[in-house]
Write a protein that holds these residues in place. Structure first.
Motif, PDB file in Angstrom:
ATOM      1  N   LEU A 150      77.806 112.116 -45.436  1.00 11.70           N
ATOM      2  CA  LEU A 150      78.756 112.806 -46.300  1.00 11.70           C
ATOM      3  C   LEU A 150      79.516 111.756 -47.099  1.00 11.70           C
ATOM      4  N   ALA A 151      79.330 111.750 -48.415  1.00 12.03           N
ATOM      5  CA  ALA A 151      80.036 110.834 -49.304  1.00 12.03           C
ATOM      6  C   ALA A 151      81.075 111.639 -50.087  1.00 12.03           C
ATOM      7  N   VAL A 152      82.332 111.250 -49.946  1.00 15.95           N
ATOM      8  CA  VAL A 152      83.431 111.940 -50.616  1.00 15.95           C
ATOM      9  C   VAL A 152      84.032 111.018 -51.664  1.00 15.95           C
ATOM     10  N   ARG A 153      84.152 111.505 -52.878  1.00 12.27           N
ATOM     11  CA  ARG A 153      84.640 110.657 -53.967  1.00 12.27           C
ATOM     12  C   ARG A 153      86.077 110.222 -53.732  1.00 12.27           C
ATOM     13  N   ASP A 154      86.299 108.912 -53.833  1.00 14.44           N
ATOM     14  CA  ASP A 154      87.631 108.307 -53.723  1.00 14.44           C
ATOM     15  C   ASP A 154      87.587 107.016 -54.532  1.00 14.44           C
ATOM     16  N   GLU A 155      88.169 107.057 -55.716  1.00 18.35           N
ATOM     17  CA  GLU A 155      88.069 105.926 -56.641  1.00 18.35           C
ATOM     18  C   GLU A 155      88.687 104.654 -56.067  1.00 18.35           C
ATOM     19  N   THR A 156      89.550 104.781 -55.074  1.00 20.74           N
ATOM     20  CA  THR A 156      90.201 103.602 -54.498  1.00 20.74           C
ATOM     21  C   THR A 156      89.413 103.004 -53.331  1.00 20.74           C
ATOM     22  N   ALA A 157      88.372 103.673 -52.909  1.00 21.79           N
ATOM     23  CA  ALA A 157      87.672 103.257 -51.691  1.00 21.79           C
ATOM     24  C   ALA A 157      86.605 102.202 -51.986  1.00 21.79           C
ATOM     25  N   THR A 158      86.389 101.331 -51.017  1.00 23.07           N
ATOM     26  CA  THR A 158      85.278 100.378 -51.026  1.00 23.07           C
ATOM     27  C   THR A 158      84.560 100.518 -49.690  1.00 23.07           C
ATOM     28  N   ALA A 159      83.388 101.084 -49.732  1.00 28.19           N
ATOM     29  CA  ALA A 159      82.645 101.334 -48.495  1.00 28.19           C
ATOM     30  C   ALA A 159      82.062 100.047 -47.930  1.00 28.19           C
ATOM     31  N   PHE A 160      81.566  99.195 -48.807  1.00 28.97           N
ATOM     32  CA  PHE A 160      81.016  97.908 -48.387  1.00 28.97           C
ATOM     33  C   PHE A 160      80.831  97.050 -49.625  1.00 28.97           C
ATOM     34  N   GLU A 161      80.696  95.764 -49.420  1.00 29.29           N
ATOM     35  CA  GLU A 161      80.473  94.831 -50.515  1.00 29.29           C
ATOM     36  C   GLU A 161      78.973  94.682 -50.755  1.00 29.29           C
ATOM     37  N   VAL A 162      78.616  94.687 -52.009  1.00 28.95           N
ATOM     38  CA  VAL A 162      77.221  94.484 -52.382  1.00 28.95           C
ATOM     39  C   VAL A 162      76.991  93.002 -52.584  1.00 28.95           C
ATOM     40  N   ALA A 163      76.069  92.448 -51.828  1.00 31.09           N
ATOM     41  CA  ALA A 163      75.783  91.013 -51.927  1.00 31.09           C
ATOM     42  C   ALA A 163      75.133  90.694 -53.263  1.00 31.09           C
ATOM     43  N   THR A 164      75.605  89.616 -53.872  1.00 27.11           N
ATOM     44  CA  THR A 164      75.010  89.141 -55.117  1.00 27.11           C
ATOM     45  C   THR A 164      73.886  88.168 -54.794  1.00 27.11           C
ATOM     46  N   PRO A 165      72.682  88.403 -55.330  1.00 22.38           N
ATOM     47  CA  PRO A 165      71.575  87.492 -55.040  1.00 22.38           C
ATOM     48  C   PRO A 165      71.905  86.061 -55.438  1.00 22.38           C
ATOM     49  N   THR A 166      71.529  85.118 -54.598  1.00 26.09           N
ATOM     50  CA  THR A 166      71.765  83.710 -54.867  1.00 26.09           C
ATOM     51  C   THR A 166      70.845  83.231 -55.983  1.00 26.09           C
TER      52      THR A 166
END
Length: 423
Positions: free
Chosen positions: A360-376
């Motif tokens: 269940l994904a609920v919209r919340d513009e202030t939320a950060t569920a996890f960081e997306v790793a940037t490829p090296t």
């Protein structure tokens, strides 16, 4: 003379058939609600002309078989889903988007019982609105057998087997998705007030099928239903291509626009929105959903990194063998032990309760569920116009994890290519 006698006999026979047909058409017609009850294996109203058929042996056997299957489904699935929904799913929107649904009102109702408008879409055509009285008793018995057969997988595994559904829905008198939708509505205790067939135009407008507009971009059925306690609701089922090429000028999303933001539901969707050629419908759901409920075959987890609160339920056991390449390591982290709420029902291709998942994904513009790793990025001493290369080590752990998981994945012969698309 003999030829004349044959001609006269033929004409008389045609006249007799015409008189009989007129007599039948002049009789009372079964209501849509009684028709839905009848094909769902439930008793129509006492005054219905379909009541006479319910004393036939084939219908009694059909009804008993359907009752048994439904009772099992209610205990195994639906009652447990309703308990979860009542406990955890709040602030629901009046509209539900359920794309890649086929005629699955069954689970739309279980998870979103308070919706006032259901907008569903799949490739299968809506077919004809059933009229049981047009058929002989033998034809009715055959049609009911075909209908029951087409429902076997969704009653057992929670999803339709589209490979067989196309055949089942086209060869029977009860053709298309409309009879299935009516069956589920009747079994859900709903009263059907009306059902109408429409053509979709590229500007998003609907036109009655009898108008025969030029170049319709899709077909639809609209069913108005409800119950005395909650009032009336409406269900739209569209037969339309949801790929980028198909949805571009179909008008389907323009129709959806008229309902604004909605809750969305995705289940057993063949991982189609993991692909770039379904990015349009994927982006639409991400921007127009207040909440989005899905199993892992829906939108990839990476699209929920920011702007969403995530609530995982069940266990992520990875995709079945047919879709083994769609394993998501980040989703595995989201479903890590201690972070999920257990469920005691099954959903999607992983049809065993201990292996099913729902997010269940609920919209919340202030939320950060996890960081997306940037490829090296590895800098090279090559010429300035050469392109940088991705560090191989940055993706290697993902491959190792996937291979280990793939060995745990069990292929099941009940799973064909779903919705007619090639994954």
């Amino acid at each position: 003379m003999a030829r004349m006698r044959v001609t006269v006999a033929t004409a008389f026979a045609a006249f007799a058939v015409s008189v009989m047909s007129s007599a039948v058409s002049a009789g009372p017609r079964a209501s849509l609600n009684d028709t839905a009850l009848f094909i769902a294996g439930m008793q129509p109203s006492d005054g219905s002309p379909l009541k006479a058929y319910t004393s036939d042996g084939y219908w009694k056997q059909y009804a008993a078989s359907f009752d048994q299957a439904w009772d099992g489904l209610e205990k195994r699935q639906l009652s447990k889903i309703r308990t979860l929904v009542a406990r955890d799913f709040n602030n629901r929107q009046p509209t539900l988007f359920y794309f890649f649904s086929g005629p699955d009102y069954l689970y739309a109702d279980a998870f979103f019982p308070s919706a006032r408008t259901y907008i569903m879409a799949g490739l299968e055509p809506p077919g004809a609105i059933p009229d049981i009285q047009k058929y002989s008793r033998g034809e009715i018995a055959s049609a009911l057998r075909d209908l029951r057969s087409s429902l076997s997988s969704v009653l057992s595994y929670s999803f339709f087997q589209t490979k067989f559904m196309r055949v089942d829905f086209s060869r029977t008198k009860l053709n298309g998705t409309t009879p299935v939708l009516m069956t589920f509505l009747a079994r859900a205790g709903k009263i059907i007030y009306s059902a109408e067939l429409y053509d979709l135009a590229s500007d998003g407008t609907l036109h009655p099928a009898e108008d025969k507009i030029e170049k319709p971009t899709g077909r639809a059925v609209k069913i108005v239903f409800g119950d005395p306690s909650s009032g009336k609701s409406e269900l739209y089922y569209f037969s339309t291509d949801l790929s980028n090429g198909g949805i571009k000028d179909s008008g389907f999303l323009k129709f959806c626009d008229t309902y604004g933001h909605a809750d969305s539901f995705i289940k057993s969707a063949s991982y189609l929105m993991h692909q770039d050629n379904f990015s349009t419908v994927r982006d639409y759901l991400l921007t127009h959903s207040t909440s989005l409920l899905e199993d892992d075959s829906g939108i990839p987890i990476r699209f929920f990194a920011k702007g969403w609160q995530l609530h995982p339920y069940g266990r992520y056991a990875g995709p079945i063998g047919l879709f083994a390449g769609q394993y998501q390591s980040k989703l595995n982290e989201v479903f890590a032990k201690g972070k999920t709420t257990p469920i005691d029902f099954s959903l999607g291709y992983r049809w065993k309760p201990a292996e099913s998942n729902v997010l269940l994904a609920v919209r919340d513009e202030t939320a950060t569920a996890f960081e997306v790793a940037t490829p090296t990025v590895v800098k090279t001493s090559a010429s300035a116009d050469s392109k940088p290369k991705l560090e191989a080590a940055a993706v290697q752990p993902e491959k190792r994890r996937y291979r280990r998981h793939r060995q745990q994945t069990v292929s099941n012969p009940y799973f064909p290519k779903i919705f007619g698309y090639t994954p």
